[in-house]
Design a protein around this motif. Sequence first.
Motif, mmCIF file in Angstrom:
data_model
loop_
_atom_site.group_PDB
_atom_site.id
_atom_site.type_symbol
_atom_site.label_atom_id
_atom_site.label_comp_id
_atom_site.label_asym_id
_atom_site.label_seq_id
_atom_site.Cartn_x
_atom_site.Cartn_y
_atom_site.Cartn_z
ATOM 1 N N GLU A 9 -10.126 1.544 3.497
ATOM 2 C CA GLU A 9 -10.806 0.546 4.320
ATOM 3 C C GLU A 9 -10.140 0.419 5.692
ATOM 4 O O GLU A 9 -10.785 0.127 6.694
ATOM 5 C CB GLU A 9 -10.803 -0.798 3.612
ATOM 6 C CG GLU A 9 -11.696 -0.837 2.373
ATOM 7 C CD GLU A 9 -11.547 -2.116 1.582
ATOM 8 O OE1 GLU A 9 -10.686 -2.946 1.948
ATOM 9 O OE2 GLU A 9 -12.292 -2.288 0.594
ATOM 10 N N ARG A 23 -7.624 1.774 -2.047
ATOM 11 C CA ARG A 23 -8.819 1.160 -1.476
ATOM 12 C C ARG A 23 -8.501 0.550 -0.112
ATOM 13 O O ARG A 23 -9.260 0.687 0.846
ATOM 14 C CB ARG A 23 -9.358 0.088 -2.429
ATOM 15 C CG ARG A 23 -10.737 -0.453 -2.024
ATOM 16 C CD ARG A 23 -11.207 -1.504 -3.024
ATOM 17 N NE ARG A 23 -11.311 -0.958 -4.370
ATOM 18 C CZ ARG A 23 -10.571 -1.364 -5.401
ATOM 19 N NH1 ARG A 23 -9.680 -2.323 -5.251
ATOM 20 N NH2 ARG A 23 -10.729 -0.829 -6.588
ATOM 21 N N GLN A 38 0.831 -1.210 0.000
ATOM 22 C CA GLN A 38 0.000 0.000 0.000
ATOM 23 C C GLN A 38 0.858 1.249 0.000
ATOM 24 O O GLN A 38 0.619 2.189 -0.762
ATOM 25 C CB GLN A 38 -0.937 -0.002 1.209
ATOM 26 C CG GLN A 38 -2.076 -1.002 1.107
ATOM 27 C CD GLN A 38 -2.987 -0.961 2.328
ATOM 28 O OE1 GLN A 38 -2.936 -0.028 3.121
ATOM 29 N NE2 GLN A 38 -3.815 -1.978 2.478
ATOM 30 N N LEU A 58 -5.074 1.318 -7.428
ATOM 31 C CA LEU A 58 -6.441 1.369 -6.912
ATOM 32 C C LEU A 58 -6.589 0.481 -5.678
ATOM 33 O O LEU A 58 -7.236 0.860 -4.697
ATOM 34 C CB LEU A 58 -7.432 0.938 -7.993
ATOM 35 C CG LEU A 58 -7.655 1.921 -9.141
ATOM 36 C CD1 LEU A 58 -8.583 1.313 -10.190
ATOM 37 C CD2 LEU A 58 -8.230 3.233 -8.616
#
Length: 200
Positions: A195, A191, A153, A187
Motif C-alpha cells: 500500500e 500489505r 514492516q 501479512l
Amino acid sequence: AIEALVERLDRLPLAIELAASRVGVLGPRDLLERLDAQMTLSGHRPGDVSRRETLRGTIQWSWALLQPAHRLALAQASLFRGGFTLEGAEAVITLPGGESVAEAIGHLREASLLQATPKPGGRLRYGFLESIRQFALEQLGDDIAQEARARCQAYFQRRGSALEQEIRGPEGVDASLELLDEEENILGAFRGALEGGDGP
C-alpha cells in the motif's frame, strides 16, 4: 469495599483482573475511589455506565497509572495484530533514555495489560485482548506511529522471508509453527509495504 468494587466493575473478568493487579499498591477502598474518580473525569457518573464504558474506563484508569515509558511501549506494541515475541518487541519498540523494552514488557504483564503464553522451546509469546490493543492503538501519536510501523514492516518482512527459507531446512517444523503464529503480522507487513509502494 471488595464487593462494591466488583459490582462497580460490572463483574467483568478483565476489568476485575486489571483492578486486582493494583492491590499491591492500593487497597480495595482506594481502588474503588480512584476508579470512581476516573469515571467522573470521563463524564460518567458511577452507577450510570454501560458495560462497555466500564471496561474502557478501567483500561483508561490502568493506562493512567503506568509510567510514561510503559505507556509508550504498550502503544507501540498495539501494532502487533497476532501477538509478538520479545525479539519482535525489541525490533519494533523504542523507548527514551535507554529504557529496557524487556523490563517494560514485564511490567505490562504484571499489570495484566499483556498476557504471556509459553511456546515450544521455552519462549514466551505476548498478546493482549483486542479491547486493550485498540485502546493502546488510539494513544499512539502519528509521528511515533509512522516510525514504529516502518520498523514493524521491516522486521516482519525480514522474518517472513527467513521463515520461508527455514521451512525447507532441518528446523522446518519449528519454522512452520512460528509462521502460523506470525501470520497476521507478516501479512500486515507485506500489505502495508504494498500500500505504501514499497512492495515488489
